[in-house]
Design a protein around this motif. Sequence first.
Motif, short mmCIF file in Angstrom:
data_model
loop_
_atom_site.label_atom_id
_atom_site.label_comp_id
_atom_site.label_asym_id
_atom_site.label_seq_id
_atom_site.Cartn_x
_atom_site.Cartn_y
_atom_site.Cartn_z
N SER A 12 -53.17 56.79 -1.33
CA SER A 12 -53.43 56.61 -2.76
C SER A 12 -52.23 56.02 -3.48
CB SER A 12 -53.79 57.96 -3.39
OG SER A 12 -52.69 58.86 -3.27
N THR A 13 -52.49 55.54 -4.70
CA THR A 13 -51.45 55.20 -5.66
C THR A 13 -51.72 56.06 -6.90
OG1 THR A 13 -52.78 53.41 -6.61
CG2 THR A 13 -51.25 52.81 -4.84
N VAL A 14 -50.79 56.08 -7.84
CA VAL A 14 -50.97 56.91 -9.03
C VAL A 14 -50.86 56.08 -10.30
CG1 VAL A 14 -50.14 59.02 -7.92
CG2 VAL A 14 -48.52 57.52 -9.08
N ASN A 15 -51.32 56.66 -11.41
CA ASN A 15 -51.22 56.01 -12.71
C ASN A 15 -49.76 55.91 -13.14
OD1 ASN A 15 -54.01 55.87 -12.84
ND2 ASN A 15 -54.18 57.79 -13.98
N GLN A 16 -49.43 54.79 -13.77
CA GLN A 16 -48.07 54.57 -14.26
C GLN A 16 -48.12 53.81 -15.57
OE1 GLN A 16 -44.98 53.23 -11.61
NE2 GLN A 16 -46.36 53.28 -9.87
N PHE A 29 -48.93 56.77 -1.33
CA PHE A 29 -48.92 58.14 -0.84
C PHE A 29 -49.89 58.32 0.33
CE2 PHE A 29 -47.68 58.48 -5.33
CZ PHE A 29 -46.46 59.13 -5.18
N THR A 108 -44.80 59.42 1.42
CA THR A 108 -45.09 58.02 1.14
C THR A 108 -44.98 57.18 2.40
OG1 THR A 108 -42.78 57.64 0.49
CG2 THR A 108 -44.35 58.09 -1.28
N GLY A 153 -54.72 53.92 -8.63
CA GLY A 153 -53.95 54.20 -9.82
C GLY A 153 -54.08 53.03 -10.78
#
Length: 176
Positions: A12-16, A29, A108, A153
């Motif tokens: 996954s990736t996340v919000n930024q 991740f 990661t 994300g």
Amino acid sequence: GTYVIDFCPTVSTVNQSASFGQTIQIPVFTTDIDPAAAPPVGILSAQFTFTSNDLVLSSLPADISAVAGNVAPGASVNINTDTAGTVIVNVFNGGLPFTPDGLPTPDTVAVLSMKVIGSTGSTSGLTLASFNYDVPGAPPAVGTRCETIAPAGTLTIVANPTTTTVTSSSPLNTSA
């Protein structure tokens, strides 16, 4: 024979949020890669495609880089930036399995760095696709395809912080 893998770590990736002109780090991740698990998850390499809006994140090769994540800190990382808005990433750990670092931080696979070129209020998905882990015993030409990809994300461009300094050329009023 057919090689069957009975695990598929979630990636996954996340919000930024970031501002125009910044270079941001986009961690990729992963979960469940412990080589001591039963069955062992001896991941040797990963290949994936990352996509974003090329009006928000620069597609210039000079503005894009990637390093190995904390599960394979010495791994070699190669990227292909030939298509605008797409980065193909290969992480190879020299024949050693990916290993969690044991810290409470998320694991990661890689960390991408990209320059923000979008205007305030614009957004871009930080999307992973065609994610493959290669494990021992898998046919070299086939690898192990992993399709457990969490929702992407999102990067939101925010205004650059500003500082205002007020000065006065008139003397202070000292009257009573």
